[in-house]
Design a protein around this motif. Structure first.
Motif, mmCIF file in Angstrom:
data_model
loop_
_atom_site.group_PDB
_atom_site.id
_atom_site.type_symbol
_atom_site.label_atom_id
_atom_site.label_comp_id
_atom_site.label_asym_id
_atom_site.label_seq_id
_atom_site.Cartn_x
_atom_site.Cartn_y
_atom_site.Cartn_z
ATOM 1 N N ASN A 171 0.490 6.336 3.216
ATOM 2 C CA ASN A 171 -0.055 8.147 3.875
ATOM 3 C C ASN A 171 0.229 8.776 4.357
ATOM 4 O OD1 ASN A 171 -2.619 6.002 3.323
ATOM 5 N ND2 ASN A 171 -2.114 5.564 5.297
ATOM 6 N N TYR A 172 1.836 8.002 5.368
ATOM 7 C CA TYR A 172 2.631 9.253 5.870
ATOM 8 C C TYR A 172 3.821 8.790 5.429
ATOM 9 C CZ TYR A 172 5.056 12.043 9.468
ATOM 10 O OH TYR A 172 5.936 13.246 10.359
ATOM 11 N N LYS A 212 0.868 -1.586 0.226
ATOM 12 C CA LYS A 212 0.355 -0.039 0.271
ATOM 13 C C LYS A 212 0.782 1.460 -0.151
ATOM 14 C CE LYS A 212 -3.380 -2.794 2.652
ATOM 15 N NZ LYS A 212 -4.429 -1.942 4.022
ATOM 16 N N GLU A 257 8.258 4.260 4.806
ATOM 17 C CA GLU A 257 7.629 5.524 5.135
ATOM 18 C C GLU A 257 8.246 6.148 6.311
ATOM 19 O OE1 GLU A 257 5.994 2.584 8.669
ATOM 20 O OE2 GLU A 257 4.547 2.270 7.119
ATOM 21 N N LYS A 285 6.404 7.359 -2.011
ATOM 22 C CA LYS A 285 5.222 7.123 -1.872
ATOM 23 C C LYS A 285 4.296 5.681 -2.525
ATOM 24 C CE LYS A 285 4.046 11.983 -0.819
ATOM 25 N NZ LYS A 285 2.972 13.321 -1.192
#
Length: 848
Positions: free
Chosen positions: A542-543, A539, A777, A772
């Motif tokens: 997200n951050y 995935k 991360e 990303k």
């Protein structure tokens, strides 16, 4: 005697035979893949099996190098290869990749693992880590001194830890600490960590300081190591195996060096002065870049380095006195020169260039002169060297023939059964294990007509072991009837069959149980299949957290003003000596902690940290902890979590994280995070991340900064012209490689170790969207050795870029405007190219 193994190199089967015949107790070799000398001939699978058999019949061992780094896609294939080595009876594998150590220990626990010198296990705790992870021998870094090794050996003995220690004792030296180098990779795309080193340390460079050229030549080339005069000291230090470098070297080289060390080891408890003097003459005539005692025997960096030249020019003879037509008169200046003969190779040196010939016409020769004929274009006054000795070559021919050396005592208990057959009960020892079997002859004893068979005659015939591994030292005959007969030929046939059977049993001893080997094979096959079936996509992150390296309080203060996850504080370069560093570092860390109250502060330890330094570091850390100051730790040892069990520990980039099993190893050892190797491409990083999501050890990628390509013990003393470099702690020098259009900034830490940084700057700010999508991360900016204004601007640009998706402008242009270096994308877009002769140009063009 602790030193029980002389370990020799072999790049081919023929050289392996030479090495064993010359006296090697063990030989290290490589298959066609996965060895750290990709351009050696190396061994086919069939040759590996043949090598194992020849070695074991001669009482020697085979160590196979699997000492490169492996990406996630290929490492399970490497495990299958190790399983093949295990099945054919290889005695040990030499491993660099901690992920491969993890897999071998998990699936083939009986396979003996030797940690490569490139694993850089230097402190005592790292050796304990190695032992617990299934390593039975540590090959220590070449930079360790014998006193330090002795201390570690004594601790192992005191703590009753069985762990063999091995050192390099002879041959070429890597300039970089433990060979853990990225210079070849960055210059040519040929990675030393993949066995394809282009040897840039042997090239010519200029050294610049404040834009002034202060030295030039082979500035980072080392002399060759030679410790043959000190094997007793090496043994007394607790070293079990002495290793000769040279899997690219010739038969003559291996034969000469192995014979020399075999002789010195066998006589180490005697006065070896005269022996060493004789051996020295032979060693001088083999390939060498002049000799050093090495760091192991306390030579200084200036004494280890050979900055004048990087090639073998041979033994100095004298100078050309006169040339008349084709006749050249050479006057000997070396009083210990050998007598020359036709077939010798000599070189004429002029203006640091050598022109060589093989002698074919010696007119006359005495102890002061030699008159030769040559049509070579040479000049009066040129220095003359002998670089090849036909006599030495002829001397080594005796080692080339395959032969089995009798060395194992064997016992025969011979008797006669009721059917008048001779029976032989056989026993011998391998290591401490007894191997025994029985044999019954097909031939029967018959009544004697003339000369009856006697006990003495049977003992005489059965004691002839010939070219077998055995020495029949105990032959007993019982219950031999009177007046019986058997032809001598049949007795000899019985002896041959018994010895053949004994040889089979000897070879079988080294082969693992077939059922067990098959079970291991099936387990690996099933695991490989399961891994492929369980692949999942990743995935997008997200951050993405942002981390920054700084090297002083001013930069730390600037960095702290921004929303960062971690600040890596590397104060190793603030002082130029150990005393000042340890006198002040605690106060500096207190100040740093008072500034970074809302961020994680990570103390970056200097590369190649010794036990002596670690003891001081632990004390400082404990003092700070007792005062409520929380610090995390970053370093390059896989054992750091054992030293700092109650804090976050991060693995530095030179831990070489290439695959998910390396991450598994760090996760097992409770590492909080680790930096992905700078040599991996985008595709390899994606593979690594897909397989590593399950671990608590989180990966981060350095995306900005001048990349560190190696650390060396060299302090740049004894430069050409006997010049010693002496600069301030906040300054650097530049190593300029004009041929490859490469430059490297060199900074010095408190141990006076030199850290090389690529002058071109990695910049992946325009790849943030890809990063990303890969699921990374944490990204890291290396802002060491930069100015406050630059650091502030770069951090600001990355923060802005992380908040923006698919921007229309290139952020790299903003960085380019403030950068003092050319920008590139490193290996992120280009994997390493091993064999492509055009790789240098392709990579340089692609990275612009």
């Amino acid at each position: 005697m602790v030193l029980t193994e002389l370990l020799a190199p072999a790049g081919s089967y023929d050289i392996l035979v030479v090495a064993i015949n010359a006296g090697a107790d063990a030989v290290y070799i490589a298959g066609h893949r996965y060895g750290a000398r990709a351009f050696a001939h190396n061994f086919t699978s069939e040759e590996l099996e043949k090598a194992v058999e020849y070695a074991h019949l001669n009482g020697s061992s085979i160590h196979v190098t699997v000492n490169t780094l492996f990406n996630t896609k290929e490492i399970l294939d490497v495990l299958k290869y190790v399983q093949f080595l295990y099945r054919i009876g290889v005695d040990a594998v030499i491993v660099q990749d901690i992920g491969l150590v993890y897999l071998i220990h998990k699936f083939i626990p009986d396979m003996e693992i030797h940690s490569s010198t490139q694993m850089t296990l230097r402190d005592y705790t790292s050796l304990l880590w190695a032992k617990d992870e299934g390593v039975s021998r540590v090959i220590l870094p070449r930079e360790m001194e014998i006193d330090e090794i002795k201390t570690i050996s004594d601790k192992l003995e005191k703590d009753k830890i069985e762990l063999d220690l091995e050192v390099f004792g002879h041959g070429s030296l890597c300039y970089c600490i433990s060979g853990d180098c990225y210079m070849s990779s960055f210059i040519s795309g040929r990675s030393a960590n993949r066995g394809a080193c282009a040897q840039p340390c042997r090239s010519n460079y200029k050294l610049r300081y404040n834009n002034h050229s202060i030295s030039h030549g082979c500035l980072i080339s080392t002399h060759d190591l030679a410790t043959y005069k000190d094997v007793k000291s090496i043994s007394d230090a607790g070293i079990m195996s002495l290793k000769i470098e040279g899997r690219l070297k010739s038969e003559d080289y291996v034969a000469t060096v192995v014979n020399a060390y075999r002789t010195m080891i066998d006589n180490m408890n005697n006065d070896t002065t005269e022996i060493a003097a004789k051996l020295e003459k032979d060693l001088d005539l083999t390939f060498n870049r002049y000799y050093t005692n090495g760091y192991i025997l306390h030579d200084t960096p200036g004494e280890v380095m050979g900055r004048e030249s990087s090639f073998h020019q041979g033994l100095y003879l004298g100078k050309i006195k006169s040339i008349e037509g084709e006749e050249v008169d050479i006057e000997f200046e070396n009083k210990n020169h050998p007598t020359l003969q036709n077939g010798d190779g000599i070189g004429f040196k002029h203006n640091n260039h050598i022109r060589g010939i093989y002698l074919d016409t010696i007119v006359k020769q005495d102890e002061n002169h030699i008159l030769i004929k040559t049509t070579r274009d040479i000049r009066v006054g040129s220095e003359v060297y002998i670089s090849y000795s036909k006599a030495l070559h002829d001397k080594q021919k005796k080692y080339k023939k395959e032969q089995i050396k009798p060395h194992i005592p064997i016992s025969f208990d011979i008797s006669v059964n009721k059917n008048m057959n001779l029976t032989v009960n056989v026993s011998f020892k391998v290591n401490s294990d007894v191997i025994s079997f029985g044999y019954k002859s097909n031939s029967e004893l018959v009544e004697a007509i003339n000369k009856p068979l006697t006990n003495d005659l049977i003992i005489e015939q059965m004691s002839k072991s010939g070219e077998t591994p055995f020495i029949a030292n105990n032959v007993r005959v019982t219950n031999l009837p009177e007046n019986v007969f058997m032809p001598i030929g049949k007795l000899n046939k019985i002896r041959r069959k018994v010895l053949d059977k004994a040889s089979e049993k000897l070879l079988e001893y080294y082969i693992p149980n077939k059922n067990k080997s098959e079970e291991i094979r099936k387990n690996i096959k099933k695991y490989t299949k399961d891994c492929k079936n369980n692949e999942h996509g990743i995935k997008p992150a997200n951050y993405v957290g942002l981390n920054v390296y700084v090297d002083n309080i001013d930069l730390l203060t600037i960095a702290n003003r921004n929303p960062l996850n971690r600040i890596y504080f590397d104060a190793s370069f603030i002082y130029d000596n150990k005393k000042e560093y340890f006198d002040n570092i605690e106060d500096i860390l207190r100040e740093a902690s008072s500034i970074t109250v809302d961020k994680e502060l990570v103390w970056v330890l200097s590369a190649f940290t010794s036990d002596e330094d670690l003891e001081k570091i632990v004390k400082i850390y404990s003092n700070l902890k007792n005062d409520g100051i929380k610090l995390s730790i970053m370093g390059d040892s896989p054992s750091l979590t054992r030293i700092f069990p109650d804090t976050n520990v991060y693995g530095a980039h030179n831990l070489n994280i290439w695959n998910n099993y390396s991450v598994a190893m760090l996760n097992k050892n409770n590492f909080k995070g680790a930096t992905i190797s700078s040599e991996l491409s985008e595709e390899e990083i994606s593979q690594l991340l897909r397989k590593s999501k399950q671990y608590n050890t989180k990966l981060e990628l350095i995306v900005q900064g001048n990349q560190e390509i190696m650390v060396s013990k060299d302090d740049f003393t004894n430069l050409n012209g006997n010049f010693d470099l002496d600069i301030k702690t906040d300054e650097y020098v530049v190593l300029d490689d004009k041929a490859n259009k490469a430059k490297f900034k060199i900074y010095f830490d408190y141990n006076k170790q030199s850290h090389f940084f690529n002058n071109d700057m990695l910049c992946l700010i325009d790849e943030i969207d890809k990063i990303k999508q890969m699921g990374i991360e944490n990204i890291t900016l290396d802002c060491r050795f930069t100015k406050e204004k630059y650091t502030s601007k770069v951090i600001s640009l990355y923060i802005q870029r992380l908040r923006e998706n698919n921007p229309k402008r290139k952020y790299s242009e903003s960085i380019d405007n403030i950068s003092y270096s050319k920008l590139n994308k490193g290996n992120f877009l280009n994997s390493r190219i091993l064999e492509d002769k055009k790789s240098k140009r392709k990579i340089r063009n692609n990275r612009k």
